[in-house]
Design a protein around this motif. Structure first.
Motif, mmCIF file in Angstrom:
data_model
loop_
_atom_site.group_PDB
_atom_site.id
_atom_site.type_symbol
_atom_site.label_atom_id
_atom_site.label_comp_id
_atom_site.label_asym_id
_atom_site.label_seq_id
_atom_site.Cartn_x
_atom_site.Cartn_y
_atom_site.Cartn_z
ATOM 1 N N VAL A 77 50.790 52.747 44.416
ATOM 2 C CA VAL A 77 49.961 53.613 43.329
ATOM 3 C C VAL A 77 50.878 55.156 42.819
ATOM 4 O O VAL A 77 50.399 55.551 43.237
ATOM 5 N N LEU A 78 50.864 55.026 41.976
ATOM 6 C CA LEU A 78 51.891 56.607 40.981
ATOM 7 C C LEU A 78 50.484 57.528 40.291
ATOM 8 O O LEU A 78 50.154 58.465 40.512
ATOM 9 N N ASN A 79 49.480 56.761 39.872
ATOM 10 C CA ASN A 79 48.263 57.449 39.512
ATOM 11 C C ASN A 79 47.099 57.710 40.358
ATOM 12 O O ASN A 79 45.910 56.445 40.063
ATOM 13 N N SER A 80 46.652 59.162 40.053
ATOM 14 C CA SER A 80 45.549 59.488 41.574
ATOM 15 C C SER A 80 44.446 59.588 40.942
ATOM 16 O O SER A 80 43.182 59.463 41.653
ATOM 17 N N THR A 81 44.086 59.278 39.878
ATOM 18 C CA THR A 81 42.996 60.672 39.386
ATOM 19 C C THR A 81 42.518 58.948 38.502
ATOM 20 O O THR A 81 42.031 58.623 37.717
ATOM 21 N N LEU A 82 41.635 57.791 39.276
ATOM 22 C CA LEU A 82 41.263 56.624 38.948
ATOM 23 C C LEU A 82 39.472 56.184 39.892
ATOM 24 O O LEU A 82 39.950 56.979 40.730
ATOM 25 N N THR A 83 39.040 55.942 39.825
ATOM 26 C CA THR A 83 37.519 55.391 40.347
ATOM 27 C C THR A 83 38.112 54.855 41.173
ATOM 28 O O THR A 83 39.067 53.663 41.454
ATOM 29 N N PRO A 84 37.120 54.617 42.513
ATOM 30 C CA PRO A 84 37.538 53.048 43.111
ATOM 31 C C PRO A 84 37.611 52.200 42.866
ATOM 32 O O PRO A 84 38.532 51.285 43.499
ATOM 33 N N SER A 85 36.738 51.607 41.576
ATOM 34 C CA SER A 85 36.722 50.683 40.634
ATOM 35 C C SER A 85 38.143 50.295 40.491
ATOM 36 O O SER A 85 39.162 49.083 40.605
ATOM 37 N N GLU A 86 38.504 50.950 39.032
ATOM 38 C CA GLU A 86 40.056 51.430 39.545
ATOM 39 C C GLU A 86 41.698 51.069 39.954
ATOM 40 O O GLU A 86 42.282 50.661 40.042
ATOM 41 N N PHE A 87 40.903 52.156 41.058
ATOM 42 C CA PHE A 87 41.622 51.975 42.004
ATOM 43 C C PHE A 87 42.347 50.907 42.557
ATOM 44 O O PHE A 87 43.633 50.390 42.875
ATOM 45 N N LEU A 88 41.833 50.278 43.455
ATOM 46 C CA LEU A 88 41.206 48.447 43.849
ATOM 47 C C LEU A 88 41.623 47.724 43.670
ATOM 48 O O LEU A 88 43.029 47.213 43.264
ATOM 49 N N GLU A 89 41.078 47.696 41.776
ATOM 50 C CA GLU A 89 42.133 47.098 40.295
ATOM 51 C C GLU A 89 44.083 46.958 40.781
ATOM 52 O O GLU A 89 44.579 46.529 40.967
ATOM 53 N N LEU A 90 43.399 48.102 40.616
ATOM 54 C CA LEU A 90 45.387 48.836 39.723
ATOM 55 C C LEU A 90 46.195 48.542 41.345
ATOM 56 O O LEU A 90 47.344 47.569 41.296
ATOM 57 N N ALA A 91 45.840 48.944 42.057
ATOM 58 C CA ALA A 91 46.382 48.269 43.698
ATOM 59 C C ALA A 91 46.669 46.560 43.864
ATOM 60 O O ALA A 91 47.817 46.021 44.612
#
Length: 331
Positions: A77-91
């Motif tokens: 994950v290179l983009n750290s400016t995400l919401t918790p939902s977006e972070f989990l989805e991207l991961a």
């Protein structure tokens, strides 16, 4: 652009992270060994910090390339400016999980199933988060909860947080105490000392196909170390632009004057090191003249008024790095 002129196969000071150019300082070797051991031994949580430009992303990319695909599943994950939902989805998507459910409960069940299958296959699942110092407290709490996926033999998900030195301050916050307790290893990268700058430059030069002799004078190397503060990314930027200037001038060697020009262009000089500007000369008074009377009573269109400006008293305008290179090539 200058590679053929200097007999190189590729650009030795490219700015993009390239594992082929990793310079094995003691700190880099320690971080590489520590991260590899922590991941493959399922230690769970690792933190890597370092000043911007010290090579964190390059090191992480090197680790992923050095571990065979048959032994690891990775999500970066290179983009750290995400919401918790977006972070989990991207991961999950970067793990190769298709059709990520909308419901968070279903997402967690899907992720747990993936991690269990990876473990049964004898593979390690690792989640790497770059620029982690920018993560919000909510996302960090989400990451902490992901460490709950484990078995009696170890953690199902290995997590690497990489960020600038500010990450240490973030993890020391009181509301993140539970997350801090789970950190198994802390590793750090540092700027290069002056004694290693030349070795770093020669390492990259040889990797790019160059000879053992660097086309930089000793004073140029010393100034590169001074103005870059030993940060590899800045060393690359100065060297790349200085070689471009040398190429444009048809010179086979970079001197201190060219490094000084580049450092000034990149705004890396201290205030007392900047070239002095010429003092403006006082403007001469301009005498107004009366317009001559029109001939035969005919109206005469007024001529454009020309007034002296400061431009006539300023030194010649400084040309950009690219324009100087073009000018040098044409000359």
């Amino acid at each position: 652009m200058y590679e053929q002129f200097f007999g190189l196969r590729k650009n030795p000071f490219v700015m993009a992270p390239d594992p082929a150019f990793v310079f094995p300082t003691p700190a880099h070797r320690e971080a590489l060994a520590g991260l590899t051991y922590a991941i493959m031994s399922r230690k769970g949580f690792v933190v890597l910090t370092g000043e911007a430009g010290t090579g964190k992303t390059t090191l992480l990319t090197t680790i992923l390339q050095s571990i065979p695909d048959t032994r690891v599943y990775s999500s970066f994950v290179l983009n750290s400016t995400l919401t918790p939902s977006e972070f989990l989805e991207l991961a999950m998507m970067d793990f190769g999980i298709n059709n990520v459910p909308v419901s968070k409960a279903q997402r967690l069940m899907e992720l747990q199933g993936f991690l269990v299958r990876a473990c049964n296959e004898g593979k390690v699942a690792v989640l790497i988060v770059d620029e982690a110092h920018k993560l919000s407290p909510e996302v960090l709490e989400e990451i902490r909860l992901l460490t709950n996926f484990n078995t009696a033999d170890g953690n199902l998900l290995q997590i690497v947080l990489a960020g600038q030195k500010e990450l240490n301050g973030v993890l020391n916050r009181g509301d993140l105490w539970q997350l801090k307790q789970r950190i198994a290893f802390r590793l750090a990268l540092h700027p290069l000392p002056q004694t290693d700058v030349e070795q770093y430059m020669r390492h990259r030069w040889i990797k790019a196909g160059g000879s053992l002799e660097l086309p930089f004078s000793a004073e140029a190397v010393r100034r590169i170390g001074q103005w870059s503060r030993g940060i590899p990314r800045l060393i690359n930027a100065i060297c790349d632009n200085a070689l471009l200037l040398a190429f444009g001038a048809g010179a086979s060697r970079v001197e201190m004057e060219q490094v000084l020009e580049v450092a000034a262009d990149l705004d890396l000089l201290d205030s007392d090191e900047r070239p002095e500007r010429a003092t403006l000369a006082p403007a001469e008074p301009v005498l107004e003249e009366e317009d001559p009377p029109p001939l035969n009573g005919a109206s005469v269109a007024p001529e454009p008024i020309s007034l002296p400006t400061l431009e006539r008293y300023l030194p010649s305008q400084k040309r950009s790095l690219l324009s100087r290179w073009v000018g040098g090539k044409r000359g």
